[in-house]
Enzyme design. Structure first.
Site, PDB file in Angstrom:
ATOM      1  CB  CYS A   5      11.077  -6.698  18.991  1.00 51.97           C
ATOM      2  SG  CYS A   5      10.530  -5.590  17.739  1.00 51.97           S
ATOM      3  NE  ARG A  30      17.499  -6.854  21.418  1.00 52.13           N
ATOM      4  CZ  ARG A  30      18.615  -6.974  20.718  1.00 52.13           C
ATOM      5  NH1 ARG A  30      19.697  -7.392  21.312  1.00 52.13           N
ATOM      6  NH2 ARG A  30      18.647  -6.670  19.449  1.00 52.13           N
ATOM      7  CD1 TRP A  77      10.836   0.353  21.513  1.00 51.98           C
ATOM      8  CD2 TRP A  77      10.839   0.861  19.337  1.00 51.98           C
ATOM      9  NE1 TRP A  77      11.181   1.670  21.388  1.00 51.98           N
ATOM     10  CE2 TRP A  77      11.184   2.015  20.067  1.00 51.98           C
ATOM     11  CE3 TRP A  77      10.769   0.958  17.947  1.00 51.98           C
ATOM     12  CZ2 TRP A  77      11.470   3.236  19.467  1.00 51.98           C
ATOM     13  CZ3 TRP A  77      11.052   2.169  17.339  1.00 51.98           C
ATOM     14  CH2 TRP A  77      11.396   3.291  18.107  1.00 51.98           C
ATOM     15  CG  ASN A 103      12.923  -9.228  16.471  1.00 51.02           C
ATOM     16  OD1 ASN A 103      11.835  -9.130  17.010  1.00 51.02           O
ATOM     17  ND2 ASN A 103      14.023  -9.587  17.110  1.00 51.02           N
ATOM     18  N   GLY A 104      11.966  -6.948  12.664  1.00 51.97           N
ATOM     19  CA  GLY A 104      12.300  -6.423  11.340  1.00 51.97           C
ATOM     20  C   GLY A 104      11.094  -5.758  10.705  1.00 51.97           C
ATOM     21  CD  GLU A 490      29.240   8.383  25.834  1.00 53.47           C
ATOM     22  OE1 GLU A 490      28.821   8.718  24.710  1.00 53.47           O
ATOM     23  OE2 GLU A 490      28.790   7.411  26.466  1.00 53.47           O
ATOM     24  CE  LYS A 494      25.810   7.052  28.234  1.00 52.31           C
ATOM     25  NZ  LYS A 494      26.396   6.509  27.122  1.00 52.31           N
ATOM     26  CD  GLU A 497      22.332   7.471  25.921  1.00 57.86           C
ATOM     27  OE1 GLU A 497      22.273   6.854  24.861  1.00 57.86           O
ATOM     28  OE2 GLU A 497      23.262   7.272  26.739  1.00 57.86           O
ATOM     29  CG  HIS A 513      32.274  31.111  17.972  1.00 59.12           C
ATOM     30  ND1 HIS A 513      32.652  32.369  17.579  1.00 59.12           N
ATOM     31  CD2 HIS A 513      33.415  30.483  18.363  1.00 59.12           C
ATOM     32  CE1 HIS A 513      33.965  32.492  17.692  1.00 59.12           C
ATOM     33  NE2 HIS A 513      34.446  31.360  18.175  1.00 59.12           N
ATOM     34  CE  LYS A 612      23.682  -2.018  25.454  1.00 62.78           C
ATOM     35  NZ  LYS A 612      24.375  -0.866  26.054  1.00 62.78           N
TER      36      LYS A 612
HETATM   37  C1  G6P Z   1      21.569   2.989  20.541  1.00 61.51           C
HETATM   38  C2  G6P Z   1      22.012   2.832  21.979  1.00 61.51           C
HETATM   39  C3  G6P Z   1      23.316   3.587  22.204  1.00 61.51           C
HETATM   40  C4  G6P Z   1      24.373   3.118  21.210  1.00 61.51           C
HETATM   41  C5  G6P Z   1      23.884   3.238  19.775  1.00 61.51           C
HETATM   42  C6  G6P Z   1      24.818   2.534  18.816  1.00 61.51           C
HETATM   43  O1  G6P Z   1      21.186   4.300  20.310  1.00 61.51           O
HETATM   44  O2  G6P Z   1      21.020   3.305  22.865  1.00 61.51           O
HETATM   45  O3  G6P Z   1      23.783   3.370  23.526  1.00 61.51           O
HETATM   46  O4  G6P Z   1      25.521   3.886  21.381  1.00 61.51           O
HETATM   47  O5  G6P Z   1      22.613   2.598  19.633  1.00 61.51           O
HETATM   48  O6  G6P Z   1      24.821   1.160  19.108  1.00 61.51           O
HETATM   49  P1  G6P Z   1      25.954   0.152  18.702  1.00 61.51           P
HETATM   50  O7  G6P Z   1      25.486  -1.174  19.223  1.00 61.51           O
HETATM   51  O8  G6P Z   1      26.026   0.188  17.204  1.00 61.51           O
HETATM   52  O9  G6P Z   1      27.218   0.600  19.338  1.00 61.51           O
END
Ligand code: G6P
Length: 617
Positions: A5, A30, A77, A103-104, A490, A494, A497, A513, A612
């Site tokens: 959060c 976030r 969250w 937060n936490g 990746e 993408k 996501e 395989h 995020k």
């Molecule tokens: C979350 C984000 C990803 C990111 C990952 C690691 O899952 O949605 O986009 O790659 O965390 O985050 P960091 O800040 O450690 O690169």
């Protein structure tokens, strides 16, 4: 409980509601599911909470509403305790003395709650946060010494807490103060002219001030309009060290783009240049880094490198593995942070551990860093956020300088991480057997990177038209060999996501395989067929899926484009040095995913269920 959060706080003359809401909306990326603010007006808390977006909360706040001159806000969250207004923050203590945002996770909240219930405390939410605010009130009521009573009660409460927290607390008896504290959850103080801000992310306050004080783990602070008093949990006074944010206000605005993700994709020529600036030797034959905190002699002794990361950053580490093994001949291992922390991996004495994290706050990566440090390994970080927890806890590292990334799905920070990986491979290579000429050619290739990326970005419209043909599918496979395998991963990530299409990345030949069982006219394949030395092999794999009626889109080198006439859709990228190819090949995949998500009407910058920075296990 609140995990991924955001926290905002303000004390000063500005319109409190506006400052808090503006801060919360800048941190919306976030990820969260409810939002709330509280101000302190005429000795009473004004409390507003809403489910869903910050906009719902903003609609409930009349701009003429006077919330007072001190307030806190939060986006939550939900982890424990469902998404509901009563579980949203701020939480007010039983007798209305304190308001808190948190937060936490307070791990021992149940036992504390039991105790407080026995003492007559009533609870109206399911959160651990309410337990904490009541514990603060409990200590406050017991405290005899009137001096520093507010700060001392927060401190005493936190001494009983097991878990993680970033908190901001208001007290109705101290209407000019905010008390904050942190443990494994980011918190910074923005210093203005006769005003102060509190935030969990610098982007929330950068439009107001660039002067910030980062709070360290285990520290508490009492903040008034003109003063910051910092102390530790053990009562040791700490000097507030001011730093200047190197972010610009426009970094956190859309600048005419429809989405932050598109803006950030298009910023890559600049962000790559920023990642390289000042990092080449005078003779332009190698790279140099100011923050490694290890001498060339010590670095030469390194006989293994371990990279730990999560998500997109983990993919960047896989590219680093190819680069460093190929150019520096040092064995590299890549591990998910979440696996490393519990795996008890045997490592050689001279292992160097890199933690790669855009945000510098991902809990699993932080724990991996702490575990590596505990075992006595040298630890370095690659991160984008100056002053982040991982940056501060590692022994040294490399900042990405990508500027803030607001889109949840990483784009420019991924390519910056690969760029740094290439520069590291060059650096280690030159410490070992790479010749001056090879090094110089490598540097020249890197210097061309921004321009090559800009060339691919010019193909935006072409890629959008191709994306239109694939937007209706529900499955898609991404295939590549060698350093293009992580790029395939990746590309698939993408797409998953932001468009919610099921996608998988695979090494192209490994497809036979198992994965090939999925291939049909309903499951198109995207191939990364850019490497000359293994092109024939990749082409065979393309033929295998074509024979099974799959539609194919291929990313190929411009020089080879004409030989791919039999493929449904071809995206040609400049033919470049191996060390920059993964970056150049990433651009079309980012645009492809972006346009598909746009066609499908998805919430591109804030995809469902994602955050995020993930500060829970
Ligand atoms: C979350 C984000 C990803 C990111 C990952 C690691 O899952 O949605 O986009 O790659 O965390 O985050 P960091 O800040 O450690 O690169």
């Amino acid at each position: 409980m609140a995990a991924m959060c955001s926290i905002i706080g303000y004390v000063g003359e500005k319109n409190l509601g506006q400052v808090l809401l503006d801060g919360l909306s800048r941190m919306e990326y976030r990820g969260y599911d409810s939002a709330g603010i509280s101000g302190l007006k005429d000795g009473k808390f004004v409390l507003l909470k809403r489910l869903g977006r910050v906009k719902n909360l903003a609609d409930a706040v009349d701009s003429s509403m006077n919330l007072g001159n001190v307030g806190i806000g939060h986006t939550r969250w939900a982890t424990h305790g469902k998404v509901s207004v009563r579980n949203a923050h701020p939480q007010i203590s039983c007798n209305g003395i304190f308001s808190i945002v948190h937060n936490g996770v307070i791990e021992n909240y149940e036992s504390i709650k039991k105790y407080l219930v026995k003492q007559g405390y009533k609870f109206s939410s399911d959160t651990d946060t309410e337990v904490l605010v009541n514990l603060i009130e409990y200590h406050y009521n017991k405290e005899r010494e009137p001096k520093n009573k507010f700060l001392t009660s927060v401190q005493k409460a936190l001494l009983h807490v097991v878990g993680t927290y970033g908190i901001a607390v208001l007290s109705k008896d101290n209407p000019d103060e905010i008390v904050v504290a942190r443990k494994s959850s980011p918190l910074l103080i923005g210093v203005g002219d006769g005003e102060m801000f509190v935030a969990s992310d610098a982007c929330a306050i950068v439009t107001h001030t660039k002067n910030v004080v980062y709070l360290n783990d285990g520290e508490l602070a009492r903040i008034t309009r003109s003063d910051i008093f910092i102390t530790t949990m053990k009562n040791k006074e700490v000097n507030a060290i001011k730093c200047e944010l190197d972010w610009q206000t426009e970094d956190v605005s859309l600048k005419g783009y429809e989405h932050f993700m598109l803006k950030e994709i298009c910023e890559q020529p600049q962000s790559l240049e920023n990642a390289m600036r000042g990092r080449f030797s005078d003779d332009m034959s190698t790279s140099k880094f100011g923050g490694l905190q290890l001498s060339p002699h010590e670095l030469r002794q390194i006989d293994r490198i371990l990279f730990c990361a999560c998500g997109t950053a983990w993919h960047a580490c896989l590219v680093a593995e190819y680069f460093i093994e190929k150019y520096a001949r040092i064995p590299v291992e890549v591990e998910y942070s979440s696996e490393f922390r519990y795996r008890n991996m045997p490592l050689e004495k001279n292992t160097l551990v890199f933690i790669v994290s855009q945000s510098g706050e991902t809990l699993d990566s932080l724990a991996a860093l702490q575990e590596a440090k505990r075992k006595g390994y040298k630890t370095l970080a690659i991160t984008n956020v100056v002053g982040s927890t991982i940056a501060r806890e590692s022994e040294g590292g490399i900042y990405q300088h990508s500027g803030p990334e607001i889109g949840v799905a990483a784009s420019k920070t991924f390519t910056a991480q690969i760029c740094i990986a290439a520069m590291l491979a060059l650096y280690f290579g030159r410490l070992h057997d790479m010749s001056f000429d090879e090094g110089a050619a490598f540097v020249q290739a890197l210097l061309q990177l921004p321009e090559k990326v800009a060339q691919v970005l010019e193909k935006k419209d072409e890629i959008r038209l191709i994306a239109e043909k694939y937007a209706h599918y529900e499955d898609m496979l991404f295939l590549g060999r060698q350093s293009m395998f992580p790029i395939a991963l990746e590309g698939a990530l993408k797409l998953k996501e932001i468009s919610y299409i099921h996608a998988e990345g695979y090494p192209a030949a490994e497809m036979k395989h198992g994965l090939i069982a999925l291939v049909s006219e309903k499951c198109p394949c995207l191939f990364l067929a850019t490497q000359k030395d293994i092109l024939g092999k990749t082409v065979s794999n393309i033929r295998e899926v074509k024979a099974r009626n799959a539609r194919v889109v291929a990313i190929v080198s411009e020089e080879d484009a004409t030989s791919f006439g039999y493929i449904d859709d071809v995206i040609a990228i400049p033919d470049v040095h191996d060390a920059i190819r993964p970056i150049v090949a990433t651009i079309p995949l980012q645009l492809f995913a972006y346009y598909i998500a746009k066609i499908r009407g998805c919430d591109i910058d804030k995809p469902r269920n994602l955050a995020k920075s993930v500060t829970v296990e």
